[in-house]
Design an enzyme around this catalytic site. Sequence first.
Site, short mmCIF file in Angstrom:
data_model
loop_
_atom_site.label_atom_id
_atom_site.label_comp_id
_atom_site.label_asym_id
_atom_site.label_seq_id
_atom_site.Cartn_x
_atom_site.Cartn_y
_atom_site.Cartn_z
N SER A 1 0.88 -1.18 0.00
CA SER A 1 0.00 0.00 0.00
C SER A 1 0.91 1.22 0.00
CB SER A 1 -0.84 0.01 1.28
OG SER A 1 -1.46 1.27 1.45
N LYS B 1 2.37 -2.83 6.14
CA LYS B 1 2.58 -2.65 4.70
C LYS B 1 4.04 -2.30 4.40
CE LYS B 1 -1.49 -3.80 3.35
NZ LYS B 1 -1.71 -5.02 2.55
N TYR C 1 -1.40 -1.18 10.62
CA TYR C 1 -1.60 -1.39 9.18
C TYR C 1 -0.42 -0.78 8.40
CZ TYR C 1 -3.67 -1.17 4.49
OH TYR C 1 -3.91 -1.31 3.14
N1 LIG Z 1 -8.93 -0.65 -1.06
C1 LIG Z 1 -7.91 0.19 -0.96
O1 LIG Z 1 -8.07 1.42 -1.08
C2 LIG Z 1 -6.51 -0.34 -0.74
C3 LIG Z 1 -5.43 0.55 -0.83
C4 LIG Z 1 -4.14 0.06 -0.63
C5 LIG Z 1 -3.93 -1.28 -0.36
N2 LIG Z 1 -5.00 -2.13 -0.27
C6 LIG Z 1 -4.71 -3.52 0.02
O2 LIG Z 1 -5.30 -4.32 -0.99
C7 LIG Z 1 -5.69 -5.58 -0.43
C8 LIG Z 1 -7.16 -5.83 -0.74
O3 LIG Z 1 -7.93 -4.77 -0.19
P1 LIG Z 1 -9.49 -4.62 -0.47
O4 LIG Z 1 -9.81 -3.19 -0.34
O5 LIG Z 1 -9.87 -5.32 -1.71
O6 LIG Z 1 -10.06 -5.38 0.83
P2 LIG Z 1 -11.40 -6.24 1.04
O7 LIG Z 1 -11.65 -6.23 2.50
O8 LIG Z 1 -12.49 -5.79 0.13
O9 LIG Z 1 -10.98 -7.71 0.57
C9 LIG Z 1 -10.04 -8.45 1.30
C10 LIG Z 1 -10.33 -9.93 1.13
O10 LIG Z 1 -9.40 -10.67 1.90
C11 LIG Z 1 -10.10 -11.69 2.60
N3 LIG Z 1 -9.37 -12.07 3.82
C12 LIG Z 1 -9.26 -11.37 4.98
N4 LIG Z 1 -8.56 -12.06 5.88
C13 LIG Z 1 -8.21 -13.22 5.28
C14 LIG Z 1 -7.48 -14.36 5.71
N5 LIG Z 1 -6.97 -14.44 6.93
N6 LIG Z 1 -7.34 -15.40 4.85
C15 LIG Z 1 -7.85 -15.33 3.61
N7 LIG Z 1 -8.55 -14.28 3.14
C16 LIG Z 1 -8.73 -13.24 3.98
C17 LIG Z 1 -11.45 -11.10 2.91
O11 LIG Z 1 -12.41 -12.10 3.20
C18 LIG Z 1 -11.73 -10.33 1.61
O12 LIG Z 1 -12.37 -11.13 0.65
C19 LIG Z 1 -5.38 -5.51 1.05
O13 LIG Z 1 -4.12 -6.12 1.31
C20 LIG Z 1 -5.31 -4.02 1.32
O14 LIG Z 1 -4.52 -3.71 2.43
C21 LIG Z 1 -6.28 -1.68 -0.45
#
Ligand SMILES: NC(=O)c1ccc[n+]([C@@H]2O[C@H](COP(=O)([O-])OP(=O)(O)OC[C@H]3O[C@@H](n4cnc5c(N)ncnc54)[C@H](O)[C@@H]3O)[C@@H](O)[C@H]2O)c1
Length: 315
Positions: free
Chosen positions: A204, A223, A219
């Site tokens: 991230s 990251k 968090y």
């Molecule tokens: N959405 C954003 O703006 C953003 C920005 C930067 C980084 N990220 C990173 O991108 C990734 C995805 O984010 P997102 O927004 O799609 O999140 P989200 O919460 O929509 O999806 C995350 C998925 O991971 C699954 N998950 C959680 N814990 C788990 C585990 N222990 N084992 C297996 N699966 C598990 C959840 O069930 C979910 O389906 C994350 O690592 C997040 O930190 C997101």
Amino acid sequence: MSTTSKAPSPPPPAHAPIDEGATFAYPKDLDIPGHETRHDQGSRKTRTLKTFSMEGKVCVVTGAARGLGNMFARTFVESGCSKLVIIDLRQEDADKAAAELVADFENQGEVEKGEIECLGLGCDVSSEPAVQAAFAQISAKFGGVHVLVANAGIVANYPALEYPAERMKQLFDINVHGVFYCAREAAKIMIEKQIQGSIVLIASMSANIVNYPQPQMPYNASKAAVKHMAASLAVEWAQKGVRVNALSPGYMLTALTKAVVAPHVGMLESWAEKTPMGRVGDPEDLKGAIVYLASDASKFTTGSELVVDGGYSII
Ligand SMILES: NC(=O)c1ccc[n+]([C@@H]2O[C@H](COP(=O)([O-])OP(=O)(O)OC[C@H]3O[C@@H](n4cnc5c(N)ncnc54)[C@H](O)[C@@H]3O)[C@@H](O)[C@H]2O)c1
């Protein structure tokens, strides 16, 4: 001499139930995978650089039942992949996402019936034995792994002075240890099968900057760990044919983040204002980056971090 016997250490906390308000809890009534799939992005008949093709690659994406992970899995199919694995916490969610993905592409006429094989696997990435079992199953079914996107991750917000220790451990178990367990199992298969593999760890922009005003120290630290994990693994595995890179998104307007910001007047505007490009990201903005890192187009790129944040972290 003390007669007290040492109590066995408690089992690690279950991480599914997290207080709403402290975390970005997924809205229960949101019946979409966390992004909108658009089927107007071109087809495999489009003339394009061949090294970007995902044809013939077995792709595994964790946390892919919804959100960015689900979009990454679909992007691989759009780029030619026909064998993929969706890993998520619950088997039923993974199965449903896998079935929906196949049905969507078949119904749109973008693939032949039966052309896409998508395996849904329920696996808690924070459990090393569960990850080992999942990758053994993948190897048995598909004979190898070419691409892993270690995407599963959580966020929870508390001021640092009040951050519950168990929550911090839980977050590191998923965001850091879980990413490592998956990367290691994928790499073992790639090395054993002599596959030129690509592992993409989803970090991230929070690896580089501190988000404000939301307090999310663990968090951000997790990251930063993921980013440096990519660099460290890249060096260890560079001569074994396995590349490892980090992809660092900025604020992405997924269905989840839309729901999260909805009650907070001005939050979205403030994120957009702090971004030189004047907007938050659309999940689609990550498609080119994920295909670049996962495909042979990046075959001399390893240990790098690709930041896709509209310029947020450079000012
Ligand atoms: N959405 C954003 O703006 C953003 C920005 C930067 C980084 N990220 C990173 O991108 C990734 C995805 O984010 P997102 O927004 O799609 O999140 P989200 O919460 O929509 O999806 C995350 C998925 O991971 C699954 N998950 C959680 N814990 C788990 C585990 N222990 N084992 C297996 N699966 C598990 C959840 O069930 C979910 O389906 C994350 O690592 C997040 O930190 C997101």
